[in-house]
Each structure stands twice: as C-alpha cells, then as structure tokens.
Write a protein that holds these residues in place. Sequence first.
Motif: not given
Length: 562
Positions: A357-359, A369-372, A384-389, A407-417
């Motif tokens: 993801x290119x933030x 955005x803080x991930x719980x 893992x990373x999350x952001x909103x704009x 409109x509010x856009x929120x993106x969550x991106x998670x990566x598993x090795x």
Amino acid sequence: MENLVAAENVPEATPPVVRRFSFGTIAIVVFFAFLWLGLWRQLSGEWSVNDQYSYGWFVPFFAIILFWLRLEGRPPGRPPTPTRQSSSLQFGIIAVALILLLPIRLFEIANPDWRPLSWLHATCVVTVTLAFLWSAGGVSWLRHFAFPVAFTLIAVPWVSPLEGPIVQELMRVVAAISSELVALFGIPAQLEGNLIRVPNGLVGVNEACSGVRSLQTSLMIGLLFGELKRLSIFRRVMLVFAAAAIAFFGNCARAFFLVWIAATRNMATANSWHDFAGYGIVAAVFIGSLLAATLLGRRQKSEVRSRRPEGNNSRFEIRDSKFAAAALVWLVLVEFAAAGWYRAHESSLVASTRWDVKWPQTAPNFRDVRIDEQVRNILRFDHGQAAAWRLPALDSTNDGNSATRPLICTVYFFRWKAGKNSALLANLHRPDVCLPAVGWGQTADTGVKNYPVTPNLSLPFRHFEFRDGARGQPTQQIAHAFYCLWEDRVPASAATSQLPQLASAPSAWTRDERLRAVFEGRRHLGQQVMELIIQGRDATGSDEIERLFASEIPSLIEVDAR
C-alpha cells in the motif's frame, strides 16, 4: 628380603578411569534434544504473537535447570532386571507416541495455531521422555523426574473452550470491582459489561487487564518456586493458590488505578500507564510468590542434599542406545515426510506479483489509525497498518436537492509471512465478519471484480455494503467495504488475478475446514489483506462509490519491483 616381599605385595596404582561419551549416550542426547526442540519451536509461535503466553520463552530454560537439579540427586542403584512384560509395555508406549507424531506434524504445518494439536504434541513428547526414564531407572526414576519433564505443559496455550469463559468472567469481575472502588472515592462510574464509563470516556477491561496473563504467569512462578524449594504437594498447591491470589488482587488494583487516572486526568495518560502497571503486577507476583515459598518451606524438614550415587547409574544398556538411534531416524523421517506432503501439492504453484500500500500522506485529514491490541492477538499478523483520510466529495441528489456529501476513507493492510500461522487466518478479517460485530448491518454483497492497477496487474476486490443508525431516520451512515485477499504463491493460471480466493465464505475455523487444508496440502505460504472502507451519509449510490474506488485504487498500490 622382607622389603622385597612387601614391595611385591603392594598393589599397583589403579589408573584413573576416563569416561567417554559412547555412541549410545550421544544418540540418546541428540534424540531428546531433537524431540524437545521440535516441541518448543512449535509452541514458540504462540509465545511470540500472544502476549498472554510470552512467559513461555522462559519455560524451556527453567525446565532444563529443574531437570539438571533432579539429575544430580537421582535415586541410586540400577532398577531390577525388567520383565518381558514391563519392557514390552515401555516399548509400546514409546512406539505409539512416536508414531502419533507423524499425523500431528502433518496437521501442525497446516494449522500451527490449532491449540489441541499443541497439547497432543506436548503429551507425546512428555510420554516418550517419561517412558524412557522408566525404562532406564525404574519406577523411582519415573517419580523423580516427572515434575521437570511435565513442567513444559504450563506453557502450552489453553484450549479456547476453557480459556474463553475464564477470560470473559475475569474481565467482568475485575471491571465490577474497579467500578465499585472508583465510586467509593466519589468518582461517577457506570459499568457497561467489561467497560467502565467515567466523565472523560470509556475505559475497557480487556484480556490484558482481566488478569488472565498474570494468572498464567503466576501458575508458572508458583510451580517453579515450589520445585526449587522441594515443597510437599500440599504446600505446592498452597503456593500456587497464593500466587494466583496475588495476581488477581494485583490486577484489580491495576484496573482501579487506570480508571482513576482516566477519570481524574485523561484517557491518554491512562494509556501511557497501561504497560507499566502490567509489568508491576508481574513483579509483584514474582516477589510475593518468592516470599510465600520461603514461608512455606521454613517449617518443612530439609531434604537430604543431593549426592551422586555410587556405581555407574548413567550407563544405559545397548538396547536403549539402539532404540534411541532408531527413534532419532524416525523423527527425521517424520519431518521430511510432513514437509514432502506439502511440497508435492505445491509443485504447480508460482510466485504471484508482490505489492504494497502506498499511503497518501498528503491527503486531506490523513491520520494513522491505531489497531486494537485484541485485533493484533486474534490476527497475529507480522505487519499491520491502518490510516484514514477524507476523499473528494461526491455531488448527490436527495429529494430533488443537490448536496455535497463528505466521504471518509479508511484502509487496513495486514501482512503474514509464510509458515507462522494457519492459511485460514487471513480470511478471518473480512468486512462481513468485523463490521457486523460492531453494530453495522450488511445490506449488499455485489461480488468480486478485478480492478486494474497497472497494465500487467489487476487486484480482485469483493464489494460489501453496510448501514448503521436507526431505521426511519432521515440520514444513515453507509459504509462500502472493498476487501482483497492476496496469496504469495498460487497456481500459474491465477498469478495475476486471484478471483477464486474471494468467492468463498469467510473462514469459520471448523474442524472440517482444518482437515480439508491438510488433505489438500495447503500450508501458509504468505498472505496479505487490504480492506478499504468508504463511509458517508445516505444518498451515496453504490455505482458512484465503485467508480470512485476504481479511480482511487491505482494510486494506493505500489508494485514490488523484486
């Protein structure tokens, strides 16, 4: 002449015996090292991703120390000559446990986070070790070494049907006690499940604050000090209960402290004290358990100091060494066979295109955005990373009146090795699972569609629609969620498009689903998930949102050039 005779009668000095490691001893040591390291490596996956079991990293070192202390004080003498019946029983127990390791390893590779498998694996390893000690030193050795051998079981994760109710009950009890204590100090507090509402906001008593983490750590510390002090069984039970009580009351005090900080200052200050208070509880359990062990052991008669028994008690018979060598070969074959099963099914797979993801750091109102923490413990992602704009507003028409809807856009991106988790795990974080859990109602699922990102790459996204707010109100919050699951290795026909991956239902973690993953030879080869949520008010149409998403997604994806 007499001197000569006397000299002749003087026995010659016996040369010192030089003990060398025989092939049998080396085979036995290597076999058990391979056996136990395999178990600890398997358990370490849970220790590394779940803070609740992070104390498990200390357990192997404590187990080795406890075994060494017991080894120095082992009972003297060789066991009586074993009967054919007892030898057959010992051999049978070891053989059955070793044979079970093959299917266990097959299932562990595809489901490394399936906790019943960890218990089966640990039980087999402990059984093999105790049966071998029984064979080598008789029943006295079996009793003598039972505790240090079984000590590793304290670091095996509890199965969910047992852990879940305990965690939930502890959260409710700790939250109730904390809210009552805060009210005694004149601070208004309202209990809402495991949440405490104070004037400055809501304070949640989650798994970390419930005390289950320190409870499990207290069990380990209590058992450890009970063994080091060589307490009686009754006193060890008392010590474990004392350590658990210290952990419980300490966590009640911790929760009260955090709620008091949140109510008298602010939520940010309470969050800054969260981890420090948790470490303080662990320190309190350690010191309190040590004092309790000292008090319980003061009146207990000291045991006879360990002394090395006479005779060569560490010598094993030839049959033991040959059996250990054969068992070592079997363990190696188990690992090769389990890995070969999955490699055979992966022979037709190829590496897919890697992307990230290119933030948009310069987007309006961009914020991280803080991930719980609970989400982290469930998903166990490596990155893992999350952001909103804020997105450009759309002009929409509602009852003939033109209006601009933000409109509010929120993106969550998670990566598993690859290799650390189950291949089913990534499919757990889906909009149709997560959003209904927080009160959103799903109203549509328009299916999967490929969205071009570059001339050579299209990403499949599944489009869901959700609504929030009371029905009948003039406006409602609407969320359009686009979900993409991308595998690192796929069949050659799906290297640039993975539509079939998203057509299935979310993973339910059923037994049949786990079994099917093993039979199909699907292990975790690396995955990533991108979830984009566009949130706005009522009159935003699905087609408009889809066109907006298609125009935005190319600028959010960065293809890995490697």
